[in-house]
Design an enzyme around this catalytic site. Structure first.
Site, PDB file in Angstrom:
ATOM      1  N   GLU A 104       3.045  -7.762 -10.768  1.00  0.00           N
ATOM      2  CA  GLU A 104       4.047  -7.314  -9.780  1.00  0.00           C
ATOM      3  C   GLU A 104       5.241  -8.266  -9.728  1.00  0.00           C
ATOM      4  O   GLU A 104       5.215  -9.364 -10.297  1.00  0.00           O
ATOM      5  CB  GLU A 104       3.411  -7.203  -8.399  1.00  0.00           C
ATOM      6  CG  GLU A 104       2.934  -8.531  -7.856  1.00  0.00           C
ATOM      7  CD  GLU A 104       3.040  -8.627  -6.347  1.00  0.00           C
ATOM      8  OE1 GLU A 104       4.139  -8.372  -5.815  1.00  0.00           O
ATOM      9  OE2 GLU A 104       2.033  -8.984  -5.711  1.00  0.00           O
ATOM     10  N   LYS A 147      -4.428 -11.300   1.910  1.00  0.00           N
ATOM     11  CA  LYS A 147      -3.872 -12.570   2.401  1.00  0.00           C
ATOM     12  C   LYS A 147      -4.474 -12.939   3.752  1.00  0.00           C
ATOM     13  O   LYS A 147      -4.630 -12.093   4.622  1.00  0.00           O
ATOM     14  CB  LYS A 147      -2.355 -12.461   2.503  1.00  0.00           C
ATOM     15  CG  LYS A 147      -1.698 -12.560   1.130  1.00  0.00           C
ATOM     16  CD  LYS A 147      -0.208 -12.635   1.222  1.00  0.00           C
ATOM     17  CE  LYS A 147       0.430 -11.275   1.188  1.00  0.00           C
ATOM     18  NZ  LYS A 147       0.357 -10.568  -0.084  1.00  0.00           N
TER      19      LYS A 147
HETATM   20  N1  PSU Z   1       0.723 -11.704  -3.126  1.00  0.00           N
HETATM   21  C1  PSU Z   1       1.319 -12.915  -3.099  1.00  0.00           C
HETATM   22  N2  PSU Z   1       2.585 -12.987  -2.609  1.00  0.00           N
HETATM   23  C2  PSU Z   1       3.277 -11.863  -2.194  1.00  0.00           C
HETATM   24  C3  PSU Z   1       2.642 -10.592  -2.233  1.00  0.00           C
HETATM   25  C4  PSU Z   1       1.359 -10.577  -2.705  1.00  0.00           C
HETATM   26  O1  PSU Z   1       0.708 -13.915  -3.507  1.00  0.00           O
HETATM   27  O2  PSU Z   1       4.440 -11.975  -1.811  1.00  0.00           O
HETATM   28  C5  PSU Z   1       3.368  -9.312  -1.809  1.00  0.00           C
HETATM   29  C6  PSU Z   1       2.762  -8.145  -2.592  1.00  0.00           C
HETATM   30  O3  PSU Z   1       3.801  -7.535  -3.317  1.00  0.00           O
HETATM   31  C7  PSU Z   1       2.199  -7.219  -1.540  1.00  0.00           C
HETATM   32  C8  PSU Z   1       3.149  -7.464  -0.423  1.00  0.00           C
HETATM   33  O4  PSU Z   1       2.155  -5.887  -1.974  1.00  0.00           O
HETATM   34  O5  PSU Z   1       3.282  -8.896  -0.451  1.00  0.00           O
HETATM   35  C9  PSU Z   1       2.645  -6.902   0.884  1.00  0.00           C
HETATM   36  O6  PSU Z   1       3.728  -6.688   1.736  1.00  0.00           O
HETATM   37  P1  PSU Z   1       3.565  -5.771   3.053  1.00  0.00           P
HETATM   38  O7  PSU Z   1       2.565  -6.523   3.902  1.00  0.00           O
HETATM   39  O8  PSU Z   1       4.940  -5.735   3.672  1.00  0.00           O
HETATM   40  O9  PSU Z   1       3.083  -4.441   2.604  1.00  0.00           O
END
Ligand code: PSU
Ligand code: MN
Length: 305
Positions: free
Chosen positions: A24, A158
């Site tokens: 990604e 996370k």
């Molecule tokens: N994993 C990481 N750092 C990130 C992300 C994932 O180590 O920045 C990103 C991914 O792209 C994930 C996003 O899909 O954070 C989630 O964002 P939200 O909670 O706004 O959906």
């Protein structure tokens, strides 16, 4: 111009039938600071190659979905400012307007599937945020796992999230959550969330078989492989807990909402851990890239049942 374009290495892999691993780009533009973002992206790609597969970092650049970024494009993306953060909802708008956007887990799954790539490595997926009972902030990553048939290797969700609610939601959506090599669900920067993972597997071959089995059964959706961060790189959960709580309180006080929440929290935790969280984040993504490459290879050796 075609909507889907391939980088040099990815195009060669497609021609020769080499196993591909999608990566990604939101982690590059919104998850890490310059220049560690570029260094990490390069290191993660190198891990995939060293493990016998071909990396395809995915982003939207100049109005096309790019599957595999050649070196100058990767650097341009890592340096870019005002890049859109793309989930399922934003992808078509970004393309239609000819803009540049980084793909989250959800959008990367969509693009990987369009490109015929079955395995994807990231850091941590999005999930149910703490306080979601009033904010309704639930990442579109979860829905995407329920509908798009890509196996996602992450270090769990996370730890800034509400992990019990995230697990419940994944169960409701019918997404297999498979801890790799242990019983506990990992928590991104830490190996153990204190929660049992619903499923466990100990080999890339088993993960590949389960991927094929879901397709054979006609089940839509992917699988989440939760791969614990290497022990040497983890930050203990009890060290992190008060810092996460502090970052959360600061986000609430500053009125941070919607797409800005995850990048804000990651940046605050980086500051509060004096950079340790970033080092751990880099280590866990590299570790996930290695496992994803092994799964991509195993998929090639696994016949459909
Ligand atoms: N994993 C990481 N750092 C990130 C992300 C994932 O180590 O920045 C990103 C991914 O792209 C994930 C996003 O899909 O954070 C989630 O964002 P939200 O909670 O706004 O959906
Ligand atoms: Mn959100």
């Amino acid at each position: 111009m075609p909507v889907l374009t391939y980088g040099t290495e990815a195009a060669e892999a497609r021609a020769s039938g080499a196993p591909l691993v999608a990566l990604e780009s939101t982690i590059i533009t919104h998850g890490m600071p310059w220049p560690q973002n570029l260094e990490t992206a390069q290191a993660v790609e190198a891990e995939v190659r060293a493990a016998g597969a071909v990396p395809a970092t995915i982003a939207v650049m100049d109005g096309a979905i790019r599957v595999g970024l050649d070196a100058p494009d990767l650097e341009r993306l890592a340096r870019a400012e005002a890049v859109m953060k793309l989930s399922r909802a934003d992808l078509a708008v970004c393309l239609a307007q000819g803009r540049t956007g980084a793909t989250t887990v959800a959008a990367t799954m969509i693009c990987a599937h369009l490109a015929g790539i079955a395995v994807f490595a990231t850091g941590g997926i999005g999930g149910v945020h703490r306080g979601a009972e009033s904010s309704f902030d639930i990442s579109a990553d979860l829905q995407e796992l329920a509908r798009t048939p890509v196996t996602v290797v992450a270090a769990g969700a996370k730890a800034i999230l509400d992990l019990p609610k995230t697990l419940e939601m994944l169960e409701t959506l019918g997404v297999p959550v498979i801890a790799f090599g242990q019983d506990a669900l990992p928590a991104f920067w830490s190996r153990d969330s204190g929660l049992a993972a619903p499923l466990r597997m100990d080999s890339a071959t088993d993960i590949a078989r389960a991927h094929r089995m879901r397709a054979a059964l006609g089940l839509c959706g992917g699988q989440l492989v939760a791969n614990p961060i290497p022990a040497a790189d983890e930050i203990a959960a009890d060290v992190l807990a008060p810092l996460i709580a502090q970052a959360q309180a600061e986000a609430a006080a500053a009125g941070i909402a919607a797409k800005a929440v995850t990048p804000y929290l990651l940046e605050r935790i980086f500051a509060l851990t004096e950079g340790r969280s970033l080092a751990a984040n880099i280590a866990l993504v590299r570790n996930n890239a290695r496992l994803a490459a092994a799964v991509a290879r195993a998929l090639q050796e696994t016949a459909a049942p």
